[in-house]
Design an enzyme around this catalytic site. Structure first.
Site, PDB file in Angstrom:
ATOM      1  N   LYS A  88       0.852  -1.195   0.000  1.00  0.00           N
ATOM      2  CA  LYS A  88       0.000   0.000   0.000  1.00  0.00           C
ATOM      3  C   LYS A  88       0.887   1.244   0.000  1.00  0.00           C
ATOM      4  O   LYS A  88       1.928   1.274   0.668  1.00  0.00           O
ATOM      5  CB  LYS A  88      -0.897  -0.032   1.248  1.00  0.00           C
ATOM      6  CG  LYS A  88      -1.933   1.085   1.315  1.00  0.00           C
ATOM      7  CD  LYS A  88      -2.848   0.880   2.531  1.00  0.00           C
ATOM      8  CE  LYS A  88      -3.873   1.980   2.689  1.00  0.00           C
ATOM      9  NZ  LYS A  88      -4.758   1.768   3.854  1.00  0.00           N
ATOM     10  N   SER A 163      -9.714   1.905   2.979  1.00  0.00           N
ATOM     11  CA  SER A 163      -8.843   2.654   2.115  1.00  0.00           C
ATOM     12  C   SER A 163      -7.827   1.791   1.357  1.00  0.00           C
ATOM     13  O   SER A 163      -7.229   2.275   0.390  1.00  0.00           O
ATOM     14  CB  SER A 163      -8.089   3.705   2.942  1.00  0.00           C
ATOM     15  OG  SER A 163      -7.276   3.089   3.916  1.00  0.00           O
ATOM     16  N   SER A 187      -9.723  -0.572   7.311  1.00  0.00           N
ATOM     17  CA  SER A 187      -9.239  -0.473   5.929  1.00  0.00           C
ATOM     18  C   SER A 187      -8.501  -1.683   5.375  1.00  0.00           C
ATOM     19  O   SER A 187      -8.130  -1.685   4.207  1.00  0.00           O
ATOM     20  CB  SER A 187      -8.351   0.749   5.774  1.00  0.00           C
ATOM     21  OG  SER A 187      -9.164   1.879   5.670  1.00  0.00           O
TER      22      SER A 187
HETATM   23  N1  GLN Z   1     -13.176   4.033   6.616  1.00  0.00           N
HETATM   24  C1  GLN Z   1     -12.405   4.467   7.740  1.00  0.00           C
HETATM   25  C2  GLN Z   1     -12.016   5.915   7.598  1.00  0.00           C
HETATM   26  O1  GLN Z   1     -12.331   6.482   6.624  1.00  0.00           O
HETATM   27  C3  GLN Z   1     -11.241   3.559   7.942  1.00  0.00           C
HETATM   28  C4  GLN Z   1      -9.970   4.040   7.408  1.00  0.00           C
HETATM   29  C5  GLN Z   1      -8.793   3.152   7.688  1.00  0.00           C
HETATM   30  O2  GLN Z   1      -8.900   2.114   8.327  1.00  0.00           O
HETATM   31  N2  GLN Z   1      -7.628   3.604   7.226  1.00  0.00           N
HETATM   32  O3  GLN Z   1     -11.440   6.472   8.456  1.00  0.00           O
END
Ligand code: GLN
Length: 510
Positions: A88, A163, A187
């Site tokens: 990532k 994400s 995420s």
């Molecule tokens: N959807 C969550 C957010 O927008 C999780 C993000 C993550 O785990 N990086 O914060």
């Protein structure tokens, strides 16, 4: 040696990490063959998927040549030898671009190696490139990447989740057998669930965060996404364990996830889930959408038939987790992202005529809408006149959430819920931002409590999109969690994405 039938490129890309490593070590495949198969597949499918931000083709092939050479010299190679790994794009790979899917870091090159990638390299992994994501990890559907959306290989009109959406898209499409993601509020697990693959979020402190760009420092963890469950174990035993460069990483050596699996697969008469106490917060799941609910309870019934004991755990407190998560995550993000000021990192606005303008314009031009929104929200919650009402209160509720989980784990070994309230939705689905936040309801409390959790594929919604089952364990029971997932996995309904159709479509497009 017997000259066996040649293995096709399609077969090569269908293998998992453990399989590829075994085939390489036994001489059935060379690293160059493996590298070529994956790069060819990427060249065909990447225009439809947009899973990568940077494809490291040159260094990838260089590594493959080096591995073939070292093997020919009789050298003993590591457990990731000849395995392509995607990373990532918020994790440092020395000498590679590190954008966090932000315009701010468009041309930024990582000056050092993260602990996780160093450990994979020490085991002879071949890093294939940097994967797309929501900007700085903020988002759930890839719409917040400055480099365009990545698509879901099950259905290109749908989100692969976020994400770590580039990671889930790439693994599900077999552009790499395994990828690293990060999980602050879901995420890793949510995109894994949306793409019908496995995603593991370790206990907070199990895996070093050295070299990951911080979003919510008290929540962030790096973990693997893979299409074979054993590859999750392989990766965890390489990347976890103490690290002197991250003071929040616990002082404990990496555990042997895979060897333990071999030991448990004895020929016992007992059903596979005998003695497993599964906690389910029934009341908390009441408002779940009917599709997901039906699939979830159908699986639960199967687990009971296979010896598990299902126990109701009172976790109503989790209904507060979205509010608490977004206050804490935004507060931490607002301090973490203050380092992107146009002076120290990345973008520097050419318009600026003085220091104030430099800060202002660089941030204005560099950050996307969601990131700006969260910085503002975070600063608001941390301001002295609001701190008691928001940040401090959120911290108190966070502590209670943690305690309620610990109480629940007195009664059960694992807690199981769906990973997400629904399957992957269409990019143009009418969802307001609050709805998108609310969909983190099952994943985010686990980060607040620092627990280990895995999403495994289990069934489909009415539109044939995969659904995930989320299994969570008590702090630092990461290996036990992996073993439970291994036992549960064969009972879950799954299939592979329609990849042939995808390849055909891609060829026609050209
Ligand atoms: N959807 C969550 C957010 O927008 C999780 C993000 C993550 O785990 N990086 O914060």
């Amino acid at each position: 040696m017997n000259q066996s039938k040649a293995i096709s490129n399609e077969e090569i890309t269908s293998f998992g990490a453990v399989q590829l490593n075994t085939l390489f070590k036994s001489g059935k495949l060379s690293a160059i063959q493996i590298a070529t198969a994956f790069i060819e597949r990427i060249k065909t499918l990447e225009p439809s998927l947009n899973a990568f931000i940077t494809l490291s083709e040159e260094s990838f092939f260089k590594k493959a040549h080096e591995l073939d050479f070292r093997k020919s010299q009789g050298e003993e190679l590591g457990s990731f030898a000849a395995v392509p790994v995607g990373v990532k794009d918020n994790i440092c790979v020395s000498g590679e671009k590190l954008t966090c899917a932000s315009k701010f870091l468009e041309n930024y090159v990582a000056p050092y190696e993260s602990t996780v990638t160093q450990r994979l390299l020490d085991e002879d992994a071949m890093l294939i490139g940097k994967l797309n994501m929501d900007e700085f990890g903020m988002g759930s559907n890839m719409k917040n990447s400055a480099y365009g959306i990545s698509r879901n290989p099950w259905n290109l009109d749908r989100t692969p989740g976020g994400s770590s959406g580039g990671s889930s898209s790439a693994v599900a499409a077999r552009l790499c057998p395994i990828a690293l993601g990060t999980d602050t509020g879901g995420s890793i697990r949510q995109p894994a669930s949306f793409c019908g693959i496995y995603g593991f979020k370790p206990s907070y402190g199990s895996v070093s965060r050295w070299g990951v760009v911080a979003f919510g420092s008290s929540l962030d963890q790096i973990g693997p996404l893979a299409h074979r469950i054993e590859d999750i174990g392989l990766c965890m035993q390489v990347i976890s364990g103490s690290c002197t460069k991250d003071s929040t990483c616990i002082d404990r050596p990496a555990q042997q996830y895979l060897r333990a699996q071999d030991q448990t697969s004895t020929t016992s008469e007992e059903p596979p889930l005998a003695n497993m106490r599964i906690g389910v917060p029934h009341h908390f799941l009441e408002r779940l959408n009917p599709d997901t609910k039906e699939v979830f309870y159908r699986h639960l019934e199967l687990f009971e038939q296979q010896g598990a004991q299902v126990i109701d755990v009172p976790l109503d407190i989790l209904k507060h987790s979205i509010a608490v998560y977004y206050i804490i995550a935004c507060a931490e993000a607002s301090t973490n992202l203050s380092r992107f000021d146009g002076v120290r990192y990345g973008k520097r606005s050419p318009k600026a005529e003085n220091l104030q303008e430099l800060y202002k314009f660089s941030k204005e031009e560099g950050f996307g809408y969601e990131v700006k929104k969260r910085i503002l929200l975070g600063n608001y919650c941390l301001a002295s006149e609001h701190q008691d009402a928001f940040f401090k209160k959120a911290q108190k509720v966070r502590k209670m959430i943690h305690q309620h989980y610990l109480n629940a784990f007195e009664e059960c070994d694992f807690i199981i819920t769906p990973t997400t309230p629904s399957g992957a939705y269409e990019f143009d689905a009418q969802m307001d931002p609050l709805q998108v936040y609310l969909a983190d309801i099952y994943t985010s409390p686990i980060n607040l409590a620092g627990l280990p959790s895995i999403s495994i594929p289990a069934g489909f919604d009415k539109e044939n999109m995969p659904l995930g089952l989320q299994i969570t364990a008590a702090p630092f029971k990461d290996k036990e969690l992996f073993q439970a997932a291994l036992a549960i996995d064969p009972l879950c309904e799954k299939s592979t994405p329609p990849l042939n159709k995808l390849v055909k479509q891609a060829k026609i497009k050209k």
